[in-house]
Design an enzyme around this catalytic site. Sequence first.
Site, PDB file in Angstrom:
ATOM      1  CB  ALA A 166      -0.900  -0.020   1.232  1.00 11.18           C
ATOM      2  CE  LYS A 167      -0.564   6.093  -3.730  1.00 12.51           C
ATOM      3  NZ  LYS A 167       0.190   5.699  -4.903  1.00 12.51           N
TER       4      LYS A 167
END
Length: 322
Positions: A252-253
């Site tokens: 994820a980010k």
Amino acid sequence: MLIRGRFAPSPTGPLHLGNARTALLSWLAARSAGGAYLMRVEDLDGPRVRPGLEARILDELRWLGLDWDEGPDVGGPAGPYRQSERLPRYAAALEALRAAGAVYPCFCSRAEIAAASQAPHGPGDEGPRYPGTCRDLPAAEVARRSAERRPAWRFRVPEGTVAFDDAVHGRRVHEVLAETGDFVVARADGIPAYQLAVVVDDAAMGVTEVVRGDDLLPSTARQLLLYAALGLAPPRFGHVPLVVGEDGARLAKRHGARSLGELRDAGADPAAVTGLLAALSGLAPAGARVTPRALVSGFSLGKIGTAPAVLPAGAVEALVRP
Ligand code: GLU
């Protein structure tokens, strides 16, 4: 026998490092065997398909250094290579399954299935196991309900186990009836389900090696049932682990993950990106700069372990640091 591999992106979201690694490994598996490589766009999920994304995904894969012999942008003898252009083929397969009594109409809504199912949920995010509510509806009842709403079609899963040898995960044995139950092959809106479309296409395109993410491992048993029901020869399968962050969670980010497009726009060197994907697969040392071509010699799917590939913190930032 001529080896034919493929990558089958869905233009519903940008290519992430995990998808890019899967693409690289499927390409390496085909090329190291001297085989052909196909690109097929899985764009059946109309509302989720994002305009322009197909072209971007193909462009980014080329930027990385992958090439393909057949695909939506280059054509080929097994086309079309976009699922949205292959609907008559799925309709014919559904008709064959219907004629063989291998599928039945299902009138249940999602909410009804969730409420009726006491069993634990199936693998992944596929929802509850289907309890078989519509499996044995009398013909008169089918006719009555068909007049009210269009049914979905479910495959009548036989009892027993489905076994196969995965090139990465080894021997797999699944009891599909217990895991997912009878599964949907065509939705009520007429759109074929992924399970049916992927089988029809891999068979029609002569794919001999399916290399894809291991989130799809449970799907393979269902697909093997469809191959058998349709009288088609199945390919060999190799399911590669997903890429996770150091905390073990899906990328994820917060792990610094960026899509391939973002990396390219930020000025990353494709050889460094391929180097990172290769390092994540134990095929190159950390920090390497390589082309996919340079990894072909000596590649084997057997070298890819079953553990998720862990993206080291800071590895992505290092790709775009000036
Ligand atoms: N289109 C699927 C995806 O993007 C891949 C399906 C497959 O490789 O069988 O997840």
